[in-house]
Design an enzyme around this catalytic site. Structure first.
Site, PDB file in Angstrom:
ATOM      1  N   LYS A 249      16.437  21.292 -11.333  1.00 14.00           N
ATOM      2  CA  LYS A 249      15.699  20.041 -11.565  1.00 14.00           C
ATOM      3  C   LYS A 249      16.533  18.975 -12.262  1.00 14.00           C
ATOM      4  O   LYS A 249      17.275  19.261 -13.190  1.00 14.00           O
ATOM      5  CB  LYS A 249      14.466  20.300 -12.435  1.00 14.00           C
TER       6      LYS A 249
ATOM      7  N   HIS B 100       0.835  -1.221   0.000  1.00  7.45           N
ATOM      8  CA  HIS B 100       0.000   0.000   0.000  1.00  7.45           C
ATOM      9  C   HIS B 100       0.860   1.258   0.000  1.00  7.45           C
ATOM     10  O   HIS B 100       0.448   2.295   0.488  1.00  7.45           O
ATOM     11  CB  HIS B 100      -0.948   0.027   1.202  1.00  7.45           C
TER      12      HIS B 100
ATOM     13  N   GLU C  28       9.917   7.851 -16.606  1.00  9.41           N
ATOM     14  CA  GLU C  28       8.563   8.298 -16.953  1.00  9.41           C
ATOM     15  C   GLU C  28       8.185   7.829 -18.358  1.00  9.41           C
ATOM     16  O   GLU C  28       7.035   7.486 -18.630  1.00  9.41           O
ATOM     17  CB  GLU C  28       8.467   9.825 -16.843  1.00  9.41           C
TER      18      GLU C  28
ATOM     19  N   SER D 162      15.238  20.690 -16.466  1.00  9.42           N
ATOM     20  CA  SER D 162      14.055  21.501 -16.763  1.00  9.42           C
ATOM     21  C   SER D 162      14.508  22.755 -17.508  1.00  9.42           C
ATOM     22  O   SER D 162      15.581  23.293 -17.231  1.00  9.42           O
ATOM     23  CB  SER D 162      13.372  21.881 -15.446  1.00  9.42           C
TER      24      SER D 162
END
Ligand code: ARG
Length: 426
Positions: free
Chosen positions: A289, A162, A296, A283
């Protein structure tokens, strides 16, 4: 008489094809990828025709020379496409006519249809992709996971259910969990390979071969392990494509979950791992970043592969026996699926072999409460039923919380014994 630039099926047609219809119908822009399989198929097929006496030895030799020449052209990216070429089959046959003369080249299609030809090519193509790219790439991924698992066997981390801290595990255990999934994928692919490696060649358009070509000979020559007996099935079965894309979908499902774990582990909040620069991007706005784009994309591209499968299933359902042009819609999703899957394997391998592990952060995330189950098991060993020990251990966790302690290890023996007198007694 055909001058070789007309459509190969043009005999019964008097009008011109609408230009957009030609483009809409043409599959050469993508099925050229099967050129090698198509040439191999024709090579063996013409040998079968020669065995039947439908080609002389000299004609066969010329055809084989021509086919070898065409292969060289494709290999060197020098094959010149003609605007009228519709697909890889017609393009190769047209070129053969130019190279060895249309009187001989015009015989290679005797008894064959593009219906058995295209599916033969597809089966050879899929087999080659499985053997030459998917198997090695998947093996590489499993190897890199196992190698890391061996090298970092002493690194401990929280295991989650979980997405809540559950029990301590080894980082290696996490690595080998995915090695296990991917090994199963490897075995499953082997089973699919065995099923897809059957020969449809010699089935004609649908009703079989008018000259009784030796289908066993064709199958053997093309490295198939058997012949598809029913000619209707031979030309119209695309289950092997569905199966392969389902396999790709399942593999991408595993890859997506793998990527999701790593995305979580490399956030600043977790900080368990750091991706190498090779598999990250920055970024355009925020200079600090470092984004896990590789992961992804692994996760995102899984959706696209699912779409390849479901899209083609929609095209396939409800088409009548046997070959229908809907089936041409098998290639783009199949090729997209195979390429995406292969690239995903290579990217995942690169990610795993170059990431760094922050052992301290992983171990700092291990709290003593994660041993609450072990505490319950401690009393089980003293003969207390598990249902009871589970409850007692829960009480220890609650007591520590109530007393503002950081975990169950901070309770004193007396506090333990107050909860249950069997603690600490042998
Ligand atoms: N390009 C076609 C395909 O990919 C080849 C088969 C065409 N057969 C036909 N009867 N029109 O499916």
């Amino acid at each position: 008489m055909s001058d070789g630039t007309q459509k190969l099926w043009g005999g019964r047609f008097t009008g011109e094809t609408d230009p957009l219809m030609h483009l809409y119908n043409a599959s050469l822009p993508y099925d050229y990828k099967m050129y090698k399989a198509d040439l191999e198929g024709t090579k063996v097929y013409t040998a079968g025709l020669q065995k039947l006496g439908l080609l002389t030895e000299t004609e066969l030799a010329k055809i084989h020379e021509g086919l070898a020449e065409i292969k060289k052209e494709w290999d060197a990216d020098k094959f010149v496409r003609h605007p009228n070429d519709e697909d890889i089959h017609t393009a190769n046959e047209r070129r053969l006519g130019e190279l060895i003369g249309r009187d001989i080249a015009g015989k290679v299609h005797t008894g064959r249809s593009r219906n058995d030809q295209v599916v033969t090519d597809l089966r050879i193509y899929c087999r080659d992709i499985v053997n030459d790219t998917l198997f090695p790439a998947l093996k590489g991924l499993v190897e890199v996971l196992i190698k890391r698992a061996e090298g970092e066997i002493d690194v401990l981390m929280p295991g989650y259910t979980h997405l809540q801290r559950a029990q301590p595990i080894r980082w290696s255990h996490w690595l080998s969990s995915y090695a296990t999934y991917f090994t199963e994928d490897y075995k499953r692919l082997g089973q699919i390979l065995h099923r897809l490696n059957q020969s449809p060649l010699g089935a004609g358009a649908l009703a079989g071969h008018p000259y009784g070509i030796d289908r066993e000979f064709l199958a053997e020559g093309l490295g198939f392990n058997s012949v598809i007996g029913n000619s209707l099935v031979a030309v119209s079965d695309r289950d092997f494509i569905v199966e392969l894309m389902f396999w790709g979908t399942l593999f991408m499902n595993h890859i997506s979950r793998f990527a999701e774990d790593l995305i979580i582990y490399c956030t600043a909040e977790f900080g368990f791992i750091q991706l190498s620069d090779a598999y990250s991007t920055g970024s355009s706005l925020m200079p600090q970043k470092k984004n896990a784009d590789s992961l992804e994309l692994l996760r995102g591209k899984s959706g696209r592969v699912f779409g390849d499968l479901t899209g083609f299933l929609m095209s396939l359902k409800g088409i009548p026996s046997t070959y229908d042009k809907d089936m041409q819609e098998d290639k783009e999703p199949l090729f997209d699926c195979l390429t995406t899957v292969e690239h995903s394997m290579l990217i995942a391998t690169g990610v795993i072999s170059t990431l760094t592990v922050n052992k301290e952060k992983m171990e700092a995330a291990l709290t003593m409460d994660m041993l609450a189950t072990d505490l319950a098991d401690y009393l089980v060993r003293k003969g207390v039923p598990f249902r009871e020990t589970h409850h007692i251990s829960g009480e220890c966790v609650a007591t520590a919380e109530r007393l503002g302690l950081s975990g169950i290890d901070k309770l004193t023996l007396e506090q333990y014994q107050k909860i249950d007198s069997r603690f600490g007694q042998d």
